[in-house]
Design an enzyme around this catalytic site. Structure first.
Site, PDB file in Angstrom:
ATOM      1  N   HIS A 256       0.836  -1.207   0.000  1.00 21.23           N
ATOM      2  CA  HIS A 256       0.000   0.000   0.000  1.00 21.23           C
ATOM      3  C   HIS A 256       0.876   1.265   0.000  1.00 21.23           C
ATOM      4  O   HIS A 256       0.700   2.158  -0.834  1.00 21.23           O
ATOM      5  CB  HIS A 256      -0.902  -0.032   1.246  1.00 21.23           C
ATOM      6  CG  HIS A 256      -1.819   1.143   1.377  1.00 21.23           C
ATOM      7  ND1 HIS A 256      -3.144   1.103   1.002  1.00 21.23           N
ATOM      8  CD2 HIS A 256      -1.613   2.405   1.830  1.00 21.23           C
ATOM      9  CE1 HIS A 256      -3.705   2.271   1.220  1.00 21.23           C
ATOM     10  NE2 HIS A 256      -2.799   3.088   1.724  1.00 21.23           N
ATOM     11  N   GLU A 257       1.822   1.315   0.916  1.00 17.30           N
ATOM     12  CA  GLU A 257       2.656   2.516   1.018  1.00 17.30           C
ATOM     13  C   GLU A 257       3.578   2.642  -0.193  1.00 17.30           C
ATOM     14  O   GLU A 257       3.881   3.757  -0.628  1.00 17.30           O
ATOM     15  CB  GLU A 257       3.446   2.512   2.329  1.00 17.30           C
ATOM     16  CG  GLU A 257       2.587   2.454   3.605  1.00 17.30           C
ATOM     17  CD  GLU A 257       1.496   3.520   3.689  1.00 17.30           C
ATOM     18  OE1 GLU A 257       1.607   4.562   3.002  1.00 17.30           O
ATOM     19  OE2 GLU A 257       0.512   3.302   4.422  1.00 17.30           O
ATOM     20  N   HIS A 260       1.691   4.500  -2.837  1.00 18.79           N
ATOM     21  CA  HIS A 260       1.809   5.958  -2.642  1.00 18.79           C
ATOM     22  C   HIS A 260       3.195   6.444  -3.088  1.00 18.79           C
ATOM     23  O   HIS A 260       3.333   7.483  -3.743  1.00 18.79           O
ATOM     24  CB  HIS A 260       1.637   6.299  -1.157  1.00 18.79           C
ATOM     25  CG  HIS A 260       0.226   6.253  -0.660  1.00 18.79           C
ATOM     26  ND1 HIS A 260      -0.785   6.993  -1.224  1.00 18.79           N
ATOM     27  CD2 HIS A 260      -0.341   5.572   0.367  1.00 18.79           C
ATOM     28  CE1 HIS A 260      -1.919   6.768  -0.562  1.00 18.79           C
ATOM     29  NE2 HIS A 260      -1.687   5.897   0.403  1.00 18.79           N
ATOM     30  N   GLU A 284      -4.736   7.614  -3.167  1.00 18.31           N
ATOM     31  CA  GLU A 284      -5.196   6.327  -2.615  1.00 18.31           C
ATOM     32  C   GLU A 284      -5.466   5.318  -3.720  1.00 18.31           C
ATOM     33  O   GLU A 284      -5.360   4.105  -3.503  1.00 18.31           O
ATOM     34  CB  GLU A 284      -6.447   6.531  -1.749  1.00 18.31           C
ATOM     35  CG  GLU A 284      -6.192   7.305  -0.458  1.00 18.31           C
ATOM     36  CD  GLU A 284      -5.210   6.625   0.497  1.00 18.31           C
ATOM     37  OE1 GLU A 284      -5.059   5.390   0.442  1.00 18.31           O
ATOM     38  OE2 GLU A 284      -4.575   7.354   1.281  1.00 18.31           O
TER      39      GLU A 284
END
Lengths: 489, 489
Positions: A256-257, A260, A284
């Site tokens: 997830h990170e 980003h 997101e």
């Protein structure tokens, strides 16, 4: 001349914004605990400086002196952004900007302690202060009669309005609830089992990050309580966490990170506003895309299963299919960040509803814990055993981030739109993911999203990338198809 | 009212100064390498902001509005410091302040690469730029005809002048050279031997730091190429380095930085100038005191020997006396930071001489490497094999720190003065050190030095603490006595 003066001013302001971001990273990742009081002053001082620069009366003067007829789209966007930020900032008193930053820094520390103690009462006064400050800020920005919340939402999702966003996101609820109910009667797949040493998880996470395209020469990975990504350009830092009983927490937090971070590392310029990220919803979409559309896909499990078996030995499941089922286990739980794709947006909708009421004044902080628990029971059918699993689980409100939550669901929605279009553009995508050869996927995102900065508003950017006006349909189709197969519905 | 406005302004400026300091810590300790270009911009932007605040025309207006008759000594000092900094800053153009910070950040990166490559030519242009900027800054600050260097020295050692400092420090040379020559004919004690794992050294160093009184709740320890201490109040970070063949490097580097950190953690206020450290000479007196007068003492070896044996097993020497001799081995070497107490100030005198000539213009950057090597041969009798052991060994000039070096020797001189007085005040000090019970020693320094901020100029502070006008005599006496016994001279 006016243009170069303006751009120099904007660059320096952006550099100071990066410094303010670094203060937050430092606070979470490495700051000693007795540094908290000074850090709040430092954050307040930086906010005051940045506010002062954003309200500089020379900004509109420079802009008035620019001949727009010969400008590139990029510089037109720089000017429009500069004016938007200037107009917004001039409505907010410097004292309020500074006080909000200080309150966010302090609130975060108090929240962390309250969460540790599982005592909402310890956090309530700091939360009330944040809400009062945010209401004051919103009032400065809002025409009389308009909804205060929209002014806060606009900070994260420029141009978005509750009146449009709410029906869009609420349209997810009926199909998600229907899906959850169909799944409820089905047998659950086995979870992973074993003991997964933290150091091994971190090494594995770093390897995954590099394979997704994260540039460690322009970043680093650290462990924190509540993971996030910070920075832009040549310095984009990710954070993760480990649970030795559950390697999926670290794995998917990291993916997830990294999502980003790939966006931020792909920014076409580290300082100019036109090159900044488009909106938090688009941000997101990047994190959720890599986490879910790639990381929780059937084809990625074929790569992941042998890789995890090699890294950890017996992981408690015996095939890529079993791993795929395990990483997509649907189970009603308390924690948003650990929620499966069926439940995730229901968690967001709860917060979206509550924070609108907190900002409008319809809900008081003293009632929040009880109302959270009541509505959680309404939406999820579970009694919240303690506030660390309920109202205290998320960092956002402690740091004054109101208007942020709905961008998570918007991100899921955009991610599904992008996924659908990418599959058309890259017919071999399944083969790439199966062998963890992600470069063409990253290249597609770099071209369609990362390289576009904020030249277009978010819905237009997604439309340009996909050829379709963004809607909830691709997300619902994706989830229906995935879970119908997985659970044999 | 004027006073509180002034103090608020000063506090916020100090908070921003702490942020600028954090940027440097981050750059050395954790920043990814591709972050360097943005970091230079960030450092420049912070310098411009701080310069802008220091030149605020309201500062002299506020000061003019303050009734000084009823002020505490602390607030009188705050005002005097505010005015001193304001007057200094107003002489320097904002462009120069910003450019210097950017050049320091960039210069540091280029130096690190040049040192790695052992190629002074790679570093020379960046050094020339730093010198040009520092000469320009000094010219802004100096009356025509006065020595440019003094304006730079004054930044680190307020009130000091080359005309007084040079004879004081040069008075160390003859007795040090005489001591070195007497020792040269004597047999050398055995050094330590063994393999000392980095992780074990760091754990040992952290234990030592805590035992000296360093508060880990208000700090942290990291490894870097060139160790330093950063921060004040509740966030004071130390750095160290390890060499697996030589545990003394890590040990004494740590004790040195802890000495700085204890001073910074003991500041009576984290934001106000009257509570700031007195001068860099006084700062170095704290680091050198803990490193040498405590850490390299005979009585500390009695504690250290069993502690190191327990931590590392066989360390290659077999008694506290042998350890004491090993940590005080006198040997002519190339590196200042690793020099014994006999050689250390000779290294500093070389740099003091060279940097005065670089700033006056008597020495050009293109000649520096050769002149360094020639004078090193003159002072130390050795041929420098490569510039990483010569002109490229120190970080200071790369970061624009000219006028800093002599404060090291001043620190040694002050440390000896403080040591002498402390022994009178604490007759049981040897017993304390022998058992590593350092609290009364720290308390003495807290009262006499740390708690005094910059209420007095450095020589007056040391005089107040010791009852004697500071001079070179205590240092020479201390070294003569110590090495006469150690080497049986």
């Amino acid at each position: 001349m006016s243009l170069s003066l303006l751009l120099d001013h904007l660059k320096q302001t952006a550099a100071l914004g990066q410094v303010a971001g670094l203060l937050s990273w430092d606070q979470e990742a490495v700051m000693p605990k007795r540094g908290a009081a000074q850090r709040a002053e430092q954050a307040g001082a930086m906010a005051a400086v940045i506010h002062n620069r954003n309200t500089d009366p020379r900004i509109p003067e420079w802009i008035a002196g620019i001949d727009r007829s010969a400008l590139s789209a990029f510089d037109t966007c720089n000017i429009d952004e500069a004016l938007r930020v200037h107009q917004r900032a001039t409505k907010i008193p410097a004292r309020l900007a500074e006080e909000s930053a200080r309150a966010a820094s302090e609130g975060h520390r108090i929240w962390a302690a309250a969460r540790e103690e599982k005592d909402f009462g310890l956090f309530a006064p700091a939360l009330k202060r944040n809400i009062d400050l945010k209401r004051e800020e919103a009032a400065c920005l809002t025409e009389p009669g308009a909804e205060l919340y929209d002014a806060l939402l606009d900070e994260f999702e420029p141009g978005a309005r509750t009146a449009e966003l709410l029906p869009l996101l609420e349209s997810l609820r009926p199909p998600l609830v229907a899906l959850r109910e169909k799944i409820a009667g089905k047998p659950k797949p086995n979870p992973l089992s074993g003991h997964f040493l933290a150091a091994g998880q971190l090494a594995f996470a770093a390897d995954i990050a590099a394979r997704l395209g994260y540039d460690f020469d322009a970043g680093r990975i650290d462990t924190v309580v509540h993971p996030f990504c910070s920075g832009t350009g040549g310095d984009v830092r990710i954070t993760t966490r480990t649970d030795e009983a559950d390697p999926l927490n670290c794995l998917y937090t990291t993916m997830h990170e990294v999502g980003h971070a790939l966006y931020a590392q792909g920014a076409p310029d580290p300082f100019l506003p036109a090159a900044d990220y488009c909106s938090m919803g688009v941000h997101e979409s990047q994190s959720r895309f890599w986490e879910n559309q790639i990381g929780r896909s059937r084809v990625y499990a074929e790569w992941l299963y042998p890789a995890m078996s090699k890294a950890f030995g017996d992981i408690g499941v015996d095939s890529p299919d079993a791993l795929y089922a395990a990483v997509n286990r649907v189970e009603t739980g308390f924690i948003r960040t650990e929620a499966d794709e069926v439940h995730y947006n229901l968690h967001v909708l709860l917060r979206f509803e509550l924070e609108r009421e907190l900002i409008s004044g319809a809900l008081e902080v003293e009632d929040l814990e009880q109302v959270w628990n009541t509505r959680f029971k309404r939406d999820f059918g579970l009694d919240v055993p303690d506030p660390s699993l309920g109202v205290l689980q998320d960092v956002h409100w402690s740091a004054g981030l109101f208007g942020y939550f709905p961008t998570y669901s918007l991100g899921n929605l955009y991610a599904a739109c992008l996924d659908k279009a990418m599959r058309t553009d890259l017919p071999d995508r399944d083969e790439m993911v199966r062998s963890s050869q992600m470069q063409p996927i990253l290249d597609w995102l770099r071209q369609k999203i990362h390289g576009q900065g904020r030249l277009l508003p978010a819905p237009r950017l997604v439309e340009q990338a996909t050829g379709q006006v963004p809607s909830a349909a691709p997300l619902i189709e994706y989830l229906d198809e995935k879970f119908t197969r997985l659970y044999d519905l």
